[in-house]
Scaffold this motif. Structure first.
Motif, mmCIF file in Angstrom:
data_model
loop_
_atom_site.group_PDB
_atom_site.id
_atom_site.type_symbol
_atom_site.label_atom_id
_atom_site.label_comp_id
_atom_site.label_asym_id
_atom_site.label_seq_id
_atom_site.Cartn_x
_atom_site.Cartn_y
_atom_site.Cartn_z
ATOM 1 N N ILE A 34 0.853 -1.188 0.000
ATOM 2 C CA ILE A 34 0.000 0.000 0.000
ATOM 3 C C ILE A 34 0.888 1.237 0.000
ATOM 4 O O ILE A 34 1.873 1.318 0.734
ATOM 5 N N GLY A 35 0.554 2.166 -0.868
ATOM 6 C CA GLY A 35 1.335 3.393 -0.977
ATOM 7 C C GLY A 35 0.446 4.618 -0.955
ATOM 8 O O GLY A 35 -0.678 4.587 -1.467
ATOM 9 N N LEU A 36 0.959 5.661 -0.342
ATOM 10 C CA LEU A 36 0.284 6.957 -0.341
ATOM 11 C C LEU A 36 0.406 7.541 -1.737
ATOM 12 O O LEU A 36 1.510 7.770 -2.237
ATOM 13 N N LYS A 37 -0.721 7.736 -2.380
ATOM 14 C CA LYS A 37 -0.733 8.224 -3.760
ATOM 15 C C LYS A 37 -0.415 9.719 -3.807
ATOM 16 O O LYS A 37 -0.722 10.452 -2.862
ATOM 17 N N PRO A 38 0.190 10.168 -4.921
ATOM 18 C CA PRO A 38 0.411 11.612 -5.062
ATOM 19 C C PRO A 38 -0.921 12.354 -4.948
ATOM 20 O O PRO A 38 -1.943 11.896 -5.455
ATOM 21 N N ASP A 39 -0.919 13.438 -4.242
ATOM 22 C CA ASP A 39 -2.104 14.278 -4.034
ATOM 23 C C ASP A 39 -3.192 13.618 -3.192
ATOM 24 O O ASP A 39 -4.309 14.123 -3.121
ATOM 25 N N GLU A 40 -2.901 12.466 -2.576
ATOM 26 C CA GLU A 40 -3.869 11.826 -1.692
ATOM 27 C C GLU A 40 -3.661 12.351 -0.272
ATOM 28 O O GLU A 40 -2.525 12.460 0.195
ATOM 29 N N SER A 41 -4.722 12.659 0.413
ATOM 30 C CA SER A 41 -4.591 13.115 1.794
ATOM 31 C C SER A 41 -4.255 11.937 2.696
ATOM 32 O O SER A 41 -4.571 10.782 2.387
ATOM 33 N N VAL A 42 -3.624 12.241 3.810
ATOM 34 C CA VAL A 42 -3.295 11.200 4.780
ATOM 35 C C VAL A 42 -4.580 10.567 5.319
ATOM 36 O O VAL A 42 -4.635 9.354 5.538
ATOM 37 N N ALA A 43 -5.621 11.359 5.492
ATOM 38 C CA ALA A 43 -6.902 10.829 5.982
ATOM 39 C C ALA A 43 -7.485 9.819 4.997
ATOM 40 O O ALA A 43 -7.973 8.753 5.400
ATOM 41 N N THR A 44 -7.425 10.123 3.713
ATOM 42 C CA THR A 44 -7.933 9.205 2.698
ATOM 43 C C THR A 44 -7.100 7.925 2.661
ATOM 44 O O THR A 44 -7.635 6.819 2.574
ATOM 45 N N PHE A 45 -5.793 8.078 2.756
ATOM 46 C CA PHE A 45 -4.901 6.924 2.807
ATOM 47 C C PHE A 45 -5.229 6.058 4.021
ATOM 48 O O PHE A 45 -5.308 4.835 3.919
#
Length: 144
Positions: A34-45
Motif C-alpha cells: 500500500i502506498g500513499l498516492k500523489p495528491d492523496e490526503s493522509v486521511a484518505t490513505f
C-alpha cells in the motif's frame, strides 16, 4: 497467519511486491502493498488502509516494512494497527529494500520474531554496497 505489509510513498511498495512475485510465486499472496498516492490526503490513505485491514483475519500478525520511518504512510498504518490492538505484535522496519522484503517474506512463517528481525536487518544492510568498476588495466581474474 503472518502478513508482510509493504508501506511507501507512491508506487514503491507495489513495485517491490511485483518484483517479489518473480522470485517467490504463491508466497507473495501473503504480501500486501500500500502506498500513499500523489495528491492523496493522509486521511484518505488511512481510510483506504483501514478498509483493507478489516479483511484480515482477527489473528493476523504483521511484519511491516516501510520506505522511511516517520513518514506519513508508516505513521498512518501504525495508527490503524494500534487502533485495532495489532501494533504491539508487529515487527516494523524502515528503509526497506528488496533483500529485506525477500528475507521477511521467505522466513516470516518459520522464524521467531527476534531471529526474523535479525535476518531482515542483516539482509538489508549487507545488500547496500558500492559497485566498483575497474578499467581493463586494473582488472584481474577476481574482478567482474
Amino acid at each position: 497467519m503472518k502478513y508482510l505489509l509493504l508501506v511507501s510513498h507512491g508506487d514503491f511498495s507495489n513495485g517491490l511486491k511485483q518484483t517479489l512475485s518473480m522470485f517467490a510465486g504463491d508466497v507473495v499472496d501473503s504480501v500486501i502493498a500500500i502506498g500513499l498516492k500523489p495528491d492523496e490526503s493522509v486521511a484518505t490513505f488511512g481510510t483506504r488502509f483501514e478498509t483493507l485491514f478489516k479483511n484480515f483475519p482477527t489473528d493476523a500478525q504483521f511484519i511491516v516494512l516501510a520506505d522511511i520511518i516517520g513518514g506519513s504512510p508508516l505513521t498512518t498504518v501504525c495508527n490503524v494497527l494500534n487502533k485495532y490492538n495489532k501494533l504491539h505484535n508487529s515487527l516494523i522496519a524502515g528503509g526497506m529494500n528488496f533483500p529485506m522484503a525477500l528475507a521477511a517474506m521467505m522466513s516470516k512463517d518459520t522464524m521467531e520474531d527476534a531471529e526474523l528481525k535479525a535476518k531482515i536487518m542483516s539482509g538489508g544492510i549487507e545488500a547496500v554496497k558500492f559497485f566498483n568498476v575497474s578499467t581493463p588495466s586494473e582488472s584481474s581474474d577476481e574482478d567482474i
